[in-house]
Design a protein around this motif. Structure first.
Motif, PDB file in Angstrom:
ATOM      1  N   LYS A 127       0.819  -1.213   0.000  1.00  9.09           N
ATOM      2  CA  LYS A 127       0.000   0.000   0.000  1.00  9.09           C
ATOM      3  C   LYS A 127       0.852   1.262   0.000  1.00  9.09           C
ATOM      4  CE  LYS A 127      -3.769  -2.371   0.063  1.00  9.09           C
ATOM      5  NZ  LYS A 127      -4.586  -2.455  -1.173  1.00  9.09           N
ATOM      6  N   GLU A 128       2.100   1.177   0.456  1.00 10.30           N
ATOM      7  CA  GLU A 128       2.968   2.351   0.484  1.00 10.30           C
ATOM      8  C   GLU A 128       3.224   2.897  -0.923  1.00 10.30           C
ATOM      9  OE1 GLU A 128       3.660  -0.517   1.918  1.00 10.30           O
ATOM     10  OE2 GLU A 128       3.328  -0.025   4.048  1.00 10.30           O
ATOM     11  N   ILE A 129       3.154   2.024  -1.920  1.00 11.18           N
ATOM     12  CA  ILE A 129       3.406   2.462  -3.298  1.00 11.18           C
ATOM     13  C   ILE A 129       2.329   3.435  -3.750  1.00 11.18           C
ATOM     14  CG2 ILE A 129       3.604   1.661  -5.687  1.00 11.18           C
ATOM     15  CD1 ILE A 129       4.807  -0.902  -4.660  1.00 11.18           C
ATOM     16  N   ASP A 130       1.109   3.286  -3.229  1.00 12.89           N
ATOM     17  CA  ASP A 130       0.018   4.179  -3.614  1.00 12.89           C
ATOM     18  C   ASP A 130       0.278   5.622  -3.194  1.00 12.89           C
ATOM     19  OD1 ASP A 130      -1.292   1.992  -4.630  1.00 12.89           O
ATOM     20  OD2 ASP A 130      -2.488   1.647  -2.820  1.00 12.89           O
ATOM     21  N   GLN A 131       1.114   5.828  -2.195  1.00 15.23           N
ATOM     22  CA  GLN A 131       1.376   7.173  -1.686  1.00 15.23           C
ATOM     23  C   GLN A 131       2.373   7.947  -2.541  1.00 15.23           C
ATOM     24  OE1 GLN A 131       2.555   6.709   2.404  1.00 15.23           O
ATOM     25  NE2 GLN A 131       0.686   5.592   2.961  1.00 15.23           N
ATOM     26  N   ARG A 132       3.067   7.269  -3.440  1.00 18.75           N
ATOM     27  CA  ARG A 132       4.000   7.897  -4.390  1.00 18.75           C
ATOM     28  C   ARG A 132       5.146   8.642  -3.694  1.00 18.75           C
ATOM     29  NH1 ARG A 132       1.542   8.361  -9.632  1.00 18.75           N
ATOM     30  NH2 ARG A 132      -0.673   7.802  -9.596  1.00 18.75           N
ATOM     31  N   LYS A 133       5.555   8.185  -2.544  1.00 19.35           N
ATOM     32  CA  LYS A 133       6.639   8.840  -1.828  1.00 19.35           C
ATOM     33  C   LYS A 133       7.986   8.176  -2.072  1.00 19.35           C
ATOM     34  CE  LYS A 133       3.744  10.648   1.899  1.00 19.35           C
ATOM     35  NZ  LYS A 133       3.500  10.672   3.378  1.00 19.35           N
ATOM     36  N   GLU A 134       7.960   6.956  -2.613  1.00 24.02           N
ATOM     37  CA  GLU A 134       9.202   6.222  -2.849  1.00 24.02           C
ATOM     38  C   GLU A 134       9.464   6.154  -4.343  1.00 24.02           C
ATOM     39  OE1 GLU A 134      11.316   2.001  -1.534  1.00 24.02           O
ATOM     40  OE2 GLU A 134       9.140   2.118  -1.746  1.00 24.02           O
ATOM     41  N   PHE A 135      10.716   6.366  -4.712  1.00 31.68           N
ATOM     42  CA  PHE A 135      11.126   6.338  -6.118  1.00 31.68           C
ATOM     43  C   PHE A 135      11.343   4.898  -6.579  1.00 31.68           C
ATOM     44  CE2 PHE A 135      14.580   6.307  -9.268  1.00 31.68           C
ATOM     45  CZ  PHE A 135      14.010   7.101 -10.254  1.00 31.68           C
ATOM     46  N   GLY A 136      11.054   4.634  -7.849  1.00 29.61           N
ATOM     47  CA  GLY A 136      11.388   3.346  -8.441  1.00 29.61           C
ATOM     48  C   GLY A 136      10.213   2.459  -8.762  1.00 29.61           C
ATOM     49  N   HIS A 137       8.991   2.997  -8.707  1.00 34.28           N
ATOM     50  CA  HIS A 137       7.802   2.194  -8.997  1.00 34.28           C
ATOM     51  C   HIS A 137       7.192   2.695 -10.311  1.00 34.28           C
ATOM     52  CE1 HIS A 137       8.166   0.416  -5.046  1.00 34.28           C
ATOM     53  NE2 HIS A 137       8.265   1.641  -4.539  1.00 34.28           N
ATOM     54  N   TRP A 138       7.074   1.799 -11.282  1.00 35.11           N
ATOM     55  CA  TRP A 138       6.711   2.171 -12.643  1.00 35.11           C
ATOM     56  C   TRP A 138       5.376   1.556 -13.058  1.00 35.11           C
ATOM     57  CZ3 TRP A 138      10.089   5.081 -15.897  1.00 35.11           C
ATOM     58  CH2 TRP A 138      11.321   5.395 -15.311  1.00 35.11           C
ATOM     59  N   GLU A 139       4.756   2.193 -14.058  1.00 37.23           N
ATOM     60  CA  GLU A 139       3.589   1.639 -14.733  1.00 37.23           C
ATOM     61  C   GLU A 139       3.928   1.493 -16.211  1.00 37.23           C
ATOM     62  OE1 GLU A 139       0.319   4.207 -13.955  1.00 37.23           O
ATOM     63  OE2 GLU A 139       0.416   3.955 -11.780  1.00 37.23           O
ATOM     64  N   CYS A 140       3.332   0.496 -16.840  1.00 38.81           N
ATOM     65  CA  CYS A 140       3.726   0.134 -18.201  1.00 38.81           C
ATOM     66  C   CYS A 140       2.488  -0.091 -19.073  1.00 38.81           C
ATOM     67  CB  CYS A 140       4.587  -1.128 -18.146  1.00 38.81           C
ATOM     68  SG  CYS A 140       5.053  -1.794 -19.743  1.00 38.81           S
ATOM     69  N   ASP A 141       2.609   0.274 -20.355  1.00 38.38           N
ATOM     70  CA  ASP A 141       1.490   0.083 -21.288  1.00 38.38           C
ATOM     71  C   ASP A 141       2.025   0.143 -22.718  1.00 38.38           C
ATOM     72  OD1 ASP A 141      -1.072  -0.392 -22.061  1.00 38.38           O
ATOM     73  OD2 ASP A 141      -1.834   1.615 -21.661  1.00 38.38           O
ATOM     74  N   LEU A 142       1.143  -0.090 -23.684  1.00 37.54           N
ATOM     75  CA  LEU A 142       1.475   0.025 -25.103  1.00 37.54           C
ATOM     76  C   LEU A 142       0.576   1.059 -25.768  1.00 37.54           C
ATOM     77  CD1 LEU A 142       1.992  -3.634 -26.450  1.00 37.54           C
ATOM     78  CD2 LEU A 142       3.727  -1.992 -25.720  1.00 37.54           C
ATOM     79  N   VAL A 143       1.125   1.781 -26.742  1.00 33.64           N
ATOM     80  CA  VAL A 143       0.351   2.698 -27.580  1.00 33.64           C
ATOM     81  C   VAL A 143       0.407   2.167 -29.005  1.00 33.64           C
ATOM     82  CG1 VAL A 143       0.195   5.032 -28.521  1.00 33.64           C
ATOM     83  CG2 VAL A 143       0.753   4.693 -26.106  1.00 33.64           C
ATOM     84  N   SER A 192       5.971   4.906 -17.076  1.00 39.64           N
ATOM     85  CA  SER A 192       5.913   6.136 -16.291  1.00 39.64           C
ATOM     86  C   SER A 192       6.237   5.822 -14.836  1.00 39.64           C
ATOM     87  CB  SER A 192       4.523   6.775 -16.390  1.00 39.64           C
ATOM     88  OG  SER A 192       4.475   7.988 -15.679  1.00 39.64           O
ATOM     89  N   GLU A 193       7.170   6.579 -14.264  1.00 42.03           N
ATOM     90  CA  GLU A 193       7.560   6.409 -12.862  1.00 42.03           C
ATOM     91  C   GLU A 193       6.571   7.156 -11.981  1.00 42.03           C
ATOM     92  OE1 GLU A 193       9.036   6.282  -9.169  1.00 42.03           O
ATOM     93  OE2 GLU A 193       9.108   8.253 -10.137  1.00 42.03           O
ATOM     94  N   ARG A 194       6.027   6.503 -10.976  1.00 44.47           N
ATOM     95  CA  ARG A 194       4.877   7.031 -10.244  1.00 44.47           C
ATOM     96  C   ARG A 194       5.202   8.277  -9.420  1.00 44.47           C
ATOM     97  NH1 ARG A 194       0.359   4.264  -9.251  1.00 44.47           N
ATOM     98  NH2 ARG A 194       0.303   4.967  -7.087  1.00 44.47           N
ATOM     99  N   MET A 195       6.378   8.373  -8.839  1.00 44.70           N
ATOM    100  CA  MET A 195       6.692   9.517  -7.992  1.00 44.70           C
ATOM    101  C   MET A 195       7.084  10.750  -8.811  1.00 44.70           C
ATOM    102  SD  MET A 195       9.582  10.054  -5.026  1.00 44.70           S
ATOM    103  CE  MET A 195      10.761  10.723  -6.193  1.00 44.70           C
ATOM    104  N   SER A 196       8.021  10.580  -9.736  1.00 49.63           N
ATOM    105  CA  SER A 196       8.550  11.718 -10.500  1.00 49.63           C
ATOM    106  C   SER A 196       7.743  12.020 -11.757  1.00 49.63           C
ATOM    107  CB  SER A 196       9.998  11.446 -10.898  1.00 49.63           C
ATOM    108  OG  SER A 196      10.068  10.351 -11.807  1.00 49.63           O
ATOM    109  N   ARG A 197       6.903  11.075 -12.194  1.00 46.01           N
ATOM    110  CA  ARG A 197       6.153  11.171 -13.454  1.00 46.01           C
ATOM    111  C   ARG A 197       7.083  11.175 -14.673  1.00 46.01           C
ATOM    112  NH1 ARG A 197       3.368  11.885  -8.679  1.00 46.01           N
ATOM    113  NH2 ARG A 197       1.135  11.884  -9.080  1.00 46.01           N
ATOM    114  N   GLU A 198       8.304  10.659 -14.505  1.00 46.45           N
ATOM    115  CA  GLU A 198       9.191  10.513 -15.659  1.00 46.45           C
ATOM    116  C   GLU A 198       8.561   9.538 -16.648  1.00 46.45           C
ATOM    117  OE1 GLU A 198      12.928  11.143 -17.781  1.00 46.45           O
ATOM    118  OE2 GLU A 198      11.775  12.227 -16.238  1.00 46.45           O
ATOM    119  N   PHE A 199       8.660   9.860 -17.937  1.00 44.52           N
ATOM    120  CA  PHE A 199       7.965   9.102 -18.970  1.00 44.52           C
ATOM    121  C   PHE A 199       8.967   8.604 -19.997  1.00 44.52           C
ATOM    122  CE2 PHE A 199       4.774   9.172 -22.633  1.00 44.52           C
ATOM    123  CZ  PHE A 199       4.145   8.008 -22.230  1.00 44.52           C
TER     124      PHE A 199
END
Length: 349
Positions: free
Chosen positions: A180-196, A211-218
């Protein structure tokens, strides 16, 4: 006295004094009535009558006498009315308006970013800008070069119904097992993945997005097709790029249950990365990457052939997404947050 009272309109609570009421005040004061007696006749507060007498009193006979005049009270009232209320800052803040137009059209910034990024970096002071809501009001009133059709999110409508579908195959660890800590977006290194996808009826390349959840790096990676083998090949390339820092940068990856991600869980065998699969047909489980995919569609509309876009154009789209200031990042850019976290990882290694 009776004739004056009969010509007066019935008082409505909250309504300002009329000229006729001021004439009555002048007449009753001349007759020697008190403030409270006049207030009862007008059905007004004694304070209202008292303030009116002070505003409308003039000096007569070389300043030796004071007397209330209805016409002077009406004149003061009209002057005050012209000066009351909020005035538009549009003309006074023309330099900021030029700044908004420039970054909106040239850099693709939203109105919210235009209003707040300049204050976050100290380019404008708070007194030199207008808020986001005011900028949208300017658009509605036609004061800016920006029109409503230039604001894709404002015109977007969600008309699709959400259907809960069962018996979808599970490819690996469910998102329900994700800490559940990942939902808070306070820790770096958790990504989401998809296809376009591009053109669905032709053999076309595909964009793998992360996309990295904390920094929104894409990240946008061009792959030849949407097979699981092509997806895994792209991730192996990323793993080689970050080499010994891979486990610190890619701690978890959340994706959907599409067949193209069927082999993604194999990353757990060769690294410490944990892969989580979202609920079936629930794109909101990975809303960050979905939102960024929508930004790609500003440049590559649905149905366009991705092969027709050069690699440099894809890189330019990624650069634009990562250099776009975000409200949720206190109007910093994803690149700024991502580079800060990378520096921290490299220094502690």
């Amino acid at each position: 006295m009776d004739s004056l009272h009969s010509t007066m309109n019935q008082h409505i609570k909250g309504k300002h004094l009329s000229f006729e009421e001021r004439v009555i005040i002048q007449t009753r004061l001349k007759d020697g009535l008190s403030i409270r007696a006049i207030a009862r006749e007008l059905d007004r507060s004694p304070s209202t009558v008292s303030y009116e007498v002070k505003r409308g009193t003039v000096l007569l006979y070389h300043g030796k006498r004071k007397r209330y005049k209805a016409d002077h009270g009406q004149s003061v009232y009209q002057t005050n009315r012209r000066h009351c209320g909020r005035k538009s800052d549009f003309l006074k803040k023309s330099r900021f308006i030029q700044y908004v137009n420039q970054h909106f059209f040239n850099d693709g910034w939203s109105l919210d970013v235009c209003s707040n990024r300049c204050r976050a970096i100290g380019e404008f002071s708070s007194s030199e800008v207008v808020c986001t809501r005011t900028l949208y009001n300017y658009v509605d009133r036609g004061l800016l070069d920006i029109k409503n059709y230039d604001l894709p999110e404002k015109l977007k409508r969600n008309t699709k119904l959400h259907h809960v579908r069962k018996n979808k195959k599970k490819l690996g660890r469910s998102i329900e097992e994700r800490p559940k800590e990942i939902d808070q977006r306070k820790e770096f290194g958790h990504w989401e993945c998809d296809l376009v996808l591009g053109h669905k009826t032709k053999d076309d390349e595909v964009l793998l997005t992360l996309s990295e959840r904390m920094s929104r790096e894409f990240l946008i990676i061009r792959i030849p097709d949407k097979t699981s083998a092509s997806v895994m090949q792209a991730f192996k390339g990323l793993q080689r790029q970050y080499s010994e820092h891979w486990n610190d940068i890619f701690k978890t990856i959340t994706t959907d249950n599409g067949s193209e991600f069927a082999d993604l869980s194999n990353l757990e065998k060769i690294s410490n990365t944990l892969v989580y699969y979202a609920h079936p047909y629930t794109s909101c489980d990975k809303g960050t990457v979905e939102r960024h995919n929508g930004l790609i569609r500003r440049f590559i509309p649905k149905g366009d052939i991705i092969t027709h876009y050069s690699l440099q154009q894809i890189i330019d789209i990624e650069t634009w997404c990562n250099s776009l200031p975000r409200k949720i990042l206190a109007y910093h850019t994803p690149d700024e947050i991502f580079e800060r976290e990378l520096d921290r990882i490299y220094q502690t290694a």
